[in-house]
Design an enzyme around this catalytic site. Structure first.
Site, PDB file in Angstrom:
ATOM      1  N   LYS A  77       2.195 -34.552   6.010  1.00  8.68           N
ATOM      2  CA  LYS A  77       2.605 -34.722   4.612  1.00  8.68           C
ATOM      3  C   LYS A  77       2.718 -36.219   4.334  1.00  8.68           C
ATOM      4  O   LYS A  77       3.111 -36.979   5.231  1.00  8.68           O
ATOM      5  CB  LYS A  77       3.961 -34.023   4.423  1.00  8.68           C
ATOM      6  CG  LYS A  77       4.560 -34.142   3.041  1.00  8.68           C
ATOM      7  CD  LYS A  77       5.884 -33.389   2.972  1.00  8.68           C
ATOM      8  CE  LYS A  77       6.525 -33.443   1.597  1.00  8.68           C
ATOM      9  NZ  LYS A  77       7.798 -32.704   1.553  1.00  8.68           N
ATOM     10  N   SER A 152       7.918 -29.009  -1.893  1.00  7.46           N
ATOM     11  CA  SER A 152       7.048 -30.123  -2.172  1.00  7.46           C
ATOM     12  C   SER A 152       5.906 -30.301  -1.176  1.00  7.46           C
ATOM     13  O   SER A 152       4.941 -30.984  -1.477  1.00  7.46           O
ATOM     14  CB  SER A 152       7.878 -31.407  -2.188  1.00  7.46           C
ATOM     15  OG  SER A 152       8.463 -31.629  -0.918  1.00  7.46           O
ATOM     16  N   SER A 176      11.431 -27.369   0.959  1.00  9.33           N
ATOM     17  CA  SER A 176      10.050 -27.833   0.812  1.00  9.33           C
ATOM     18  C   SER A 176       9.070 -27.418   1.889  1.00  9.33           C
ATOM     19  O   SER A 176       7.869 -27.620   1.729  1.00  9.33           O
ATOM     20  CB  SER A 176      10.030 -29.350   0.711  1.00  9.33           C
ATOM     21  OG  SER A 176      10.252 -29.708  -0.606  1.00  9.33           O
TER      22      SER A 176
HETATM   23  N1  GLN Z   1      12.195 -28.151  -4.385  1.00 11.17           N
HETATM   24  C1  GLN Z   1      13.340 -28.847  -3.916  1.00 11.17           C
HETATM   25  C2  GLN Z   1      13.530 -30.117  -4.698  1.00 11.17           C
HETATM   26  O1  GLN Z   1      12.788 -30.338  -5.586  1.00 11.17           O
HETATM   27  C3  GLN Z   1      13.210 -29.106  -2.460  1.00 11.17           C
HETATM   28  C4  GLN Z   1      12.452 -30.324  -2.155  1.00 11.17           C
HETATM   29  C5  GLN Z   1      12.410 -30.639  -0.694  1.00 11.17           C
HETATM   30  O2  GLN Z   1      12.845 -29.861   0.151  1.00 11.17           O
HETATM   31  N2  GLN Z   1      11.904 -31.817  -0.404  1.00 11.17           N
HETATM   32  O3  GLN Z   1      14.401 -30.883  -4.448  1.00 11.17           O
END
Ligand code: GLN
Length: 477
Positions: A77, A152, A176
């Site tokens: 990532k 994400s 994420s």
């Molecule tokens: N979707 C969550 C957020 O927007 C989790 C993001 C993550 O785990 N990096 O914060």
């Protein structure tokens, strides 16, 4: 040659029998990356480098000098430092930035002869649940180009889903890794907070951030966890606990387990009926296998998301202060003085979602609101952690759907911030509490879209957690 491996064990077997070489494997993944370009999963592909490294590792294999990950092709990532490679957290503000060092977790994989094939698209600074906030355009789910892969870490999930690499590293701050894994039909795992060093991981919310991984087999997750976990002089928050042999937990079928299912997640009005049914079917199957299943209520459920969003935005607003147009990447060309340099570089360099969170975080940390929001949220975080750990006094695992719905359409929620945040409703508990959690495939809805089941375990119980996940995905009935 058409290859299709779903576990590293299969690859090792074929490497040993000289049926394939690392070079052929890398070529196979490169071909798939090219074929699936439209999914926008990769921001950079390290083609020449990966081919060269594959040749070197093939030589090492010949003389029996290869590391434990020889033949494992991994994607990163776009939040992990890899020396002399670009790094942008999918943000314009890091345009042109190159890492000067390698993240500890990545270095440990390299030391065992893993091959890094490229850098994967994600939500900007890992903030998002659909991969639509990337400055490089959305990632598409391989099951339908109009569908989100989740976020994400969407690019990493899709890369594993569509066989563009065997394993991918993601970061999981609030879901994420688990949420995109559920939406893409693969496994996504987040260890206990502090199990893996965060050195070289771009910070979003430092007291929540964990390094996670995507794979199609529990064995692969156990192996990479074992290699990445453990003490690291570059991260003072990392746990000093010894790292067990996680793979050894997978060998045996779990004995009679005590499993709690979180009733108020399953019955939650936002849960799609097909997701509910799949979860209930798995509960029924586990009962039929002789395990003890009990319904519990996570009474603080409604507070988990607000706590998560107050604390993570507060931490993000301080973590992202360093991107000021002076030290890294993007600097606005239209500046007149130091103040306009900061303002313009940040206004032009960050996307909307990141700016929204910086502002929210700055607000909850401001002198007049600090106690009302930040301090209060810290207290509720403690209660959520205590309630979660209390469950594990009585039960081995907690289960619930990973996400309330299956993959939604690109654009469907992009303007509906609150609904978008709701897709993290069930994943944030483990992040707020700091415990390990995994998403495993749990059937499909009537449109053949994957459904995920989330399993949580007590802190540092990754071994039993992976063993249970393995048992669940290998069930035949
Ligand atoms: N979707 C969550 C957020 O927007 C989790 C993001 C993550 O785990 N990096 O914060």
């Amino acid at each position: 040659m058409s290859l299709s491996y779903t576990s590293f064990g299969q690859i090792q077997k074929d490497l040993t029998a000289s049926k394939i070489s690392c070079l052929e494997l890398v070529q196979h993944y490169l071909t798939n990356i090219e074929k699936n370009k439209n999914l926008n999963a990769f921001l950079a592909v390290y083609e020449q480098e990966a081919l060269l490294r594959a040749k070197e590792i093939d030589e090492k294999l010949k003389v029996d000098k290869a590391g434990r990950l020889a033949g494992m092709v991994i994607g990163l990532k776009d939040v992990f430092c890899y020396a002399e490679h670009g790094l942008q957290a999918s943000s314009k503000i890091l345009n042109g930035f190159e890492s000067q060092f390698t993240a500890t977790c990545v270095q440990r994989l390299l030391d065992e002869d893993a091959i890094i094939i490229g850098r994967q698209n994600c939500d900007e600074f890992a903030m998002g649940s659909s991969n639509e906030t990337s400055a490089f355009g959305p990632v598409k789910n391989a099951l339908g180009e109009n569908l989100v892969p989740g976020g994400s870490s969407g690019g990493s999930a899709v890369a594993v889903q569509a066989d563009m690499c065997l394993v991918a590293l993601g970061s999981d701050t609030g879901g994420s890794v688990r949420q995109p894994a559920a939406l893409c039909g693969i496994m996504g795992f987040k260890p206990t907070y502090s199990r893996i060093s965060r050195h070289g991981l771009i910070a979003y919310a430092s007291s929540f951030d964990t390094v996670g991984a995507f794979a199609k087999s529990s064995e692969d997750l156990a192996l990479v966890l074992e290699i990445m976990a453990g003490a690291d002089e570059f991260d003072s928050t990392v746990s000093q606990r010894e790292v067990p042999n996680y793979q050894s937990f997978l060998a045996k079928k779990p004995e009679k387990l005590r499993i709690a299912y979180i009733d108020n997640t399953i019955s939650h009005e936002g849960v799609n009926p097909e997701v509910r049914k799949a979860t209930q079917d798995t509960i029924a199957w586990l009962k039929s296998e002789g395990h003890t299943l009990e319904a519990v209520d996570f009474s603080l459920l409604e507070y988990a998301l607000p706590v998560y969003y107050i604390l993570t935005t507060a931490e993000a607003s301080t973590n992202l202060a360093r991107f000021d147009g002076v030290r890294y990447g993007y600097r606005s060309p239209n500046v007149t003085d130091i103040e306009s340099l900061y303002k313009k570089s940040r206004s032009e360099g960050f996307g909307r979602e990141v700016k929204r969170r910086i502002m929210l975080g700055t607000f909850v940390l401001s002198a007049s609101y600090y106690d009302a929001y930040f301090t209060k949220a810290q207290k509720v975080r403690r209660l959520i952690r205590e309630q979660t750990l209390d469950f594990f006094q009585k039960f081995d695992f907690l289960i619930c759907p990973t996400t309330p719905t299956t993959a939604f359409k690109i654009g469907e929620l992009s303007e509906k911030t609150v609904e978008m945040y709701l897709s993290d409703l069930f994943t944030v508990q483990a992040s707020v509490a700091g415990v390990p959690a995994i998403s495993v495939p749990n059937g499909q809805d009537s449109n053949n879209l994957p459904i995920g089941l989330q399993i949580m375990a007590s802190a540092f119980e990754e071994g039993p957690l992976l063993s249970f996940a393995n048992y669940l995905i290998k069930r035949t009935s």
